[in-house]
Design a protein around this motif. Structure first.
Motif, PDB file in Angstrom:
ATOM      1  N   UNK A 173       0.774  -1.249   0.000  1.00 47.18           N
ATOM      2  CA  UNK A 173       0.000   0.000   0.000  1.00 47.18           C
ATOM      3  C   UNK A 173       0.810   1.307   0.000  1.00 47.18           C
ATOM      4  N   UNK A 174       1.968   1.377   0.650  1.00 49.56           N
ATOM      5  CA  UNK A 174       2.685   2.666   0.622  1.00 49.56           C
ATOM      6  C   UNK A 174       2.912   3.217  -0.795  1.00 49.56           C
ATOM      7  N   UNK A 175       2.911   2.321  -1.794  1.00 48.08           N
ATOM      8  CA  UNK A 175       3.099   2.752  -3.186  1.00 48.08           C
ATOM      9  C   UNK A 175       2.028   3.738  -3.649  1.00 48.08           C
ATOM     10  N   UNK A 176       0.831   3.648  -3.039  1.00 51.87           N
ATOM     11  CA  UNK A 176      -0.297   4.463  -3.503  1.00 51.87           C
ATOM     12  C   UNK A 176      -0.222   5.893  -3.010  1.00 51.87           C
ATOM     13  N   UNK A 177       0.706   6.181  -2.140  1.00 55.12           N
ATOM     14  CA  UNK A 177       0.871   7.533  -1.620  1.00 55.12           C
ATOM     15  C   UNK A 177       1.044   8.527  -2.771  1.00 55.12           C
ATOM     16  N   UNK A 178       0.178   9.565  -2.792  1.00 51.40           N
ATOM     17  CA  UNK A 178       0.172  10.437  -3.977  1.00 51.40           C
ATOM     18  C   UNK A 178       1.456  11.264  -4.081  1.00 51.40           C
ATOM     19  N   UNK A 179       2.065  11.556  -2.938  1.00 54.89           N
ATOM     20  CA  UNK A 179       3.323  12.307  -2.984  1.00 54.89           C
ATOM     21  C   UNK A 179       4.428  11.481  -3.665  1.00 54.89           C
ATOM     22  N   UNK A 180       4.428  10.185  -3.382  1.00 52.85           N
ATOM     23  CA  UNK A 180       5.438   9.317  -3.989  1.00 52.85           C
ATOM     24  C   UNK A 180       5.177   9.136  -5.485  1.00 52.85           C
ATOM     25  N   UNK A 181       3.888   9.047  -5.843  1.00 51.02           N
ATOM     26  CA  UNK A 181       3.556   8.914  -7.271  1.00 51.02           C
ATOM     27  C   UNK A 181       4.011  10.159  -8.026  1.00 51.02           C
ATOM     28  N   UNK A 182       3.681  11.324  -7.444  1.00 53.63           N
ATOM     29  CA  UNK A 182       4.130  12.571  -8.078  1.00 53.63           C
ATOM     30  C   UNK A 182       5.653  12.658  -8.062  1.00 53.63           C
ATOM     31  N   UNK A 183       6.228  12.165  -6.973  1.00 51.35           N
ATOM     32  CA  UNK A 183       7.688  12.216  -6.827  1.00 51.35           C
ATOM     33  C   UNK A 183       8.397  11.552  -7.996  1.00 51.35           C
ATOM     34  N   UNK A 184       7.898  10.390  -8.416  1.00 48.58           N
ATOM     35  CA  UNK A 184       8.583   9.708  -9.519  1.00 48.58           C
ATOM     36  C   UNK A 184       8.196  10.345 -10.858  1.00 48.58           C
ATOM     37  N   UNK A 185       6.922  10.721 -11.007  1.00 47.92           N
ATOM     38  CA  UNK A 185       6.487  11.288 -12.297  1.00 47.92           C
ATOM     39  C   UNK A 185       7.077  12.684 -12.537  1.00 47.92           C
ATOM     40  N   UNK A 186       7.371  13.405 -11.475  1.00 43.16           N
ATOM     41  CA  UNK A 186       7.938  14.749 -11.643  1.00 43.16           C
ATOM     42  C   UNK A 186       9.378  14.695 -12.151  1.00 43.16           C
ATOM     43  N   UNK A 187       9.976  13.505 -12.101  1.00 45.71           N
ATOM     44  CA  UNK A 187      11.351  13.381 -12.582  1.00 45.71           C
ATOM     45  C   UNK A 187      11.421  13.025 -14.061  1.00 45.71           C
ATOM     46  N   UNK A 188      10.275  12.965 -14.729  1.00 40.62           N
ATOM     47  CA  UNK A 188      10.330  12.825 -16.182  1.00 40.62           C
ATOM     48  C   UNK A 188       9.522  11.734 -16.847  1.00 40.62           C
ATOM     49  N   UNK A 189       9.266  10.577 -16.152  1.00 39.19           N
ATOM     50  CA  UNK A 189       8.474   9.547 -16.837  1.00 39.19           C
ATOM     51  C   UNK A 189       7.099  10.083 -17.239  1.00 39.19           C
ATOM     52  N   UNK A 190       6.587   9.573 -18.367  1.00 38.58           N
ATOM     53  CA  UNK A 190       5.314  10.092 -18.879  1.00 38.58           C
ATOM     54  C   UNK A 190       4.131   9.389 -18.259  1.00 38.58           C
ATOM     55  N   UNK A 191       4.333   8.176 -17.821  1.00 39.83           N
ATOM     56  CA  UNK A 191       3.236   7.505 -17.135  1.00 39.83           C
ATOM     57  C   UNK A 191       3.783   6.513 -16.122  1.00 39.83           C
ATOM     58  N   UNK A 192       2.867   6.065 -15.279  1.00 43.27           N
ATOM     59  CA  UNK A 192       3.284   5.227 -14.164  1.00 43.27           C
ATOM     60  C   UNK A 192       2.437   3.965 -14.106  1.00 43.27           C
ATOM     61  N   UNK A 193       3.092   2.833 -13.894  1.00 42.49           N
ATOM     62  CA  UNK A 193       2.399   1.569 -13.659  1.00 42.49           C
ATOM     63  C   UNK A 193       2.728   1.079 -12.257  1.00 42.49           C
ATOM     64  N   UNK A 194       1.707   0.687 -11.536  1.00 45.96           N
ATOM     65  CA  UNK A 194       1.919   0.173 -10.185  1.00 45.96           C
ATOM     66  C   UNK A 194       1.242  -1.175 -10.040  1.00 45.96           C
ATOM     67  N   UNK A 195       1.916  -2.092  -9.351  1.00 44.94           N
ATOM     68  CA  UNK A 195       1.253  -3.323  -8.946  1.00 44.94           C
ATOM     69  C   UNK A 195       1.221  -3.279  -7.422  1.00 44.94           C
ATOM     70  N   UNK A 196       0.029  -3.073  -6.888  1.00 41.67           N
ATOM     71  CA  UNK A 196      -0.106  -2.925  -5.440  1.00 41.67           C
ATOM     72  C   UNK A 196      -0.898  -4.114  -4.900  1.00 41.67           C
ATOM     73  N   UNK A 197      -0.309  -4.800  -3.935  1.00 42.04           N
ATOM     74  CA  UNK A 197      -0.975  -5.970  -3.373  1.00 42.04           C
ATOM     75  C   UNK A 197      -0.362  -6.224  -1.997  1.00 42.04           C
TER      76      UNK A 197
END
Lengths: 315, 256
Positions: free
Chosen positions: B63-87
């Protein structure tokens, strides 16, 4: 100690091979080594105490040792050793990972201790940057682990017996990486892991030029100079080979002399096996003082020159 | 050129507390992107910027992966989209389960030329996932890469080993683990961070990847802080010659 039946060892370098063979002797009834190079190399491995040597032959020009992963993987599936011990080099870890994936299992890296409890192989290794040691066991017919340096020592006398040499036919991998060139690495020859005395420098130094003071002291006491991670990877004052801690060197010296190093756990894990720890730091609250035998809270710029001259005068 | 950079979300090591019984508590730990993975993301972003192409980020975990700050954290460094497998089953996943899940996610994402990983995770630092992932995907695969140059459909790369540097030709598609000296990860600007919130995020769980049966291949028996080594702790204070002389007396037997 109870043993498993078959232990295999895989190492790039002969000194590591000798250590792993010695470890294999303790852990298994039969030890087999996977060896590259000339037939002489294979015979040498047999003299280290391997009952059986799987001789892979000499790699052709441009062929990477990694290309033998397919060959070794097939051999593992056929012979099913209980345990595969691998040298913890970058290449060793890579090959261990690919072999494990081929077998559908995991790898336990940097074993600090391996014990066999009622046939189960239990492996202790460091986690969370040295905050803890984890004891773990792997499922699957073959347990694969890389072994930290110094876990096994080579017996003083070589075993006279010569093991059987089995030639292994090379299996071409489906995909491979080609080596175009090899360059030697400048400044890479330092071996902190083997040093009896190490002097570590940290961010307490304001300028790269100031490290001379530490180098002088190190020279006087016959110590190798190491450093904390930011010195090697933040400001690049020293080569990466010199940094001590989690992803760097793990020391076992008689004396560790920490100068201007605060002593965060990620650093200390590389140094806390020292017999004696001496610390100089101006911050009284620095964690290094909790772990030091001798220390002084003060300005290293004032302390180092005086200490060096005292050592010179009293030699 | 389609690039995927993999990363792991790990607890901030300074927030890990050693309890009385020597076990560890993560109760107060903040989560962050593993520091070594930032180099992999940066390496991918630079290739996409220089040569054109699409870079996505991918992470698997609990679940920590779903944290919106962390999602923005990785996307703000340049990737155009994000894939997560959360379980929840991926909490404390071992290297095998992690690599297996990444492999399944990459197959589902589809065509991909280059997969980048950091040299090790920020918490366990096993340095295994890149190697296992490459083997599971049957792609050319290598670790320790400190420099990447693209040439037609191959990569010319430098690999830093203990005593030497290898210059390698790596055919694509490939899985490559990069070292920390390959680049200096960028610091995202406020504009990057705001834009990151609008980038697409796709989330799956293990059953979406048909991996509900997947298991760890190792069993953890215990995780305990090492026992403290007894130290003499003869600590002096001051910089006067007298104090330094005293330190010298304390250590002369050891040093000389």
């Amino acid at each position: 100690m109870s043993q498993v039946k078959k232990v295999w060892v895989l190492a790039e370098k002969t000194d590591a091979l000798a250590q792993l063979c010695a470890g294999g002797r303790q852990l298994g009834e039969e030890v087999a080594a996977l060896v590259w190079g000339s037939r002489e190399e294979a015979e040498k491995a047999a003299a280290y105490g391997a009952d059986k040597v799987y001789w892979l032959g000499s790699p052709d020009q441009g062929r990477m040792l990694e290309d033998y992963t397919t060959t070794i993987g097939e051999l593992l599936k056929k012979e099913i050793p209980d345990l595969l011990l691998v040298q913890p080099s970058r290449r060793g870890k890579h090959m261990a990972g690919r072999l494990a994936a081929g077998l559908g299992t995991s790898v336990i890296v940097d074993a600090a201790e391996i014990t066999i409890v009622q046939g189960d192989i239990q492996i202790k290794h460091m986690v969370y940057g040295g905050a803890a040691f984890r004891e773990e066991r792997a499922f699957g017919p073959t347990t694969i682990t890389t072994v930290g340096p110094g876990v096994f020592s080579v017996p003083a006398e070589e075993r006279g017996s010569h093991g059987e040499i089995v030639e292994v036919e090379f299996r071409e991998p489906a995909v491979s990486v080609k080596c175009l060139e090899k360059k030697s690495k400048a400044g890479a020859e330092v071996n902190l892991n083997a040093a009896k005395r190490v002097l570590g420098v940290g961010r307490g130094f304001a300028e790269q030029a100031d490290l001379k003071m530490a180098e002088e002291l190190a020279g006087l006491i016959g110590a190798e100079v190491g450093c904390s991670r930011p010195i090697a990877e933040g400001v690049n004052w020293m080569a990466r080979e010199r940094y001590i801690g989690v992803s760097g060197a793990m020391l076992k010296p008689e004396i560790y002399f920490a100068v201007g190093i605060s002593g965060q756990v990620q650093h200390m894990v590389g140094a806390n096996q020292a017999k004696t720890i001496i610390a100089i730091n101006k911050d009284k609250a620095a964690p290094i003082f909790q772990q030091a035998d001798y220390g002084i809270v003060g300005d290293l710029y004032k302390i180092l020159p005086v200490l060096s001259s005292l050592i010179k005068a009293n030699r | 050129m389609n690039i995927i950079a993999c990363y792991k979300v790990v607890p901030e090591e300074q927030d890990i507390v050693v309890l009385q019984d020597r076990s560890l508590s993560f109760a107060r730990a903040e989560w962050k992107i593993g520091q070594y993975d930032l180099n992999a993301v940066e390496a991918g972003v630079r290739i996409a910027e220089d040569l054109g192409g699409r870079i996505s980020a991918l992470s698997v975990g609990a679940q920590p992966l779903e944290n919106s700050k962390l999602k923005k954290g990785v996307l703000s460094r340049g990737p155009e989209e994000l894939y997560l497998v959360v379980d929840s089953k991926l909490e404390n996943a071992d290297t095998h389960l992690t690599a297996q899940t990444l492999a399944a996610a990459i197959r589902k994402i589809g065509a991909c030329d280059l997969i980048l990983c950091g040299e090790g995770s920020g918490d366990l630092y096993a340095q295994q996932v890149g190697a296992q992932l490459g083997e599971l995907l049957n792609l050319s695969c290598i670790n320790g890469i400190s420099k990447i140059t693209l040439q037609d459909n191959t990569i010319i790369a430098e690999r830093t080993l203990e005593n030497e540097v290898e210059v390698l030709e790596i055919p694509l598609p490939a899985v490559i683990s990069v070292t920390t000296d390959i680049n200096l990860p960028r610091i995202p600007s406020m504009k990057n961070i705001l834009a990151a919130g609008k980038k697409p995020v796709t989330q799956w769980d293990l059953s979406a990847l048909e991996l509900q049966q997947a298991e760890n291949k190792t069993q953890v028996l215990s995780t305990l802080a090492p026992e403290q080594v007894e130290r003499k702790q003869l600590i002096l204070e001051g910089e006067s010659e007298e104090v330094i002389q005293k330190l010298f007396e304390n250590i002369r037997k050891e040093l000389l």
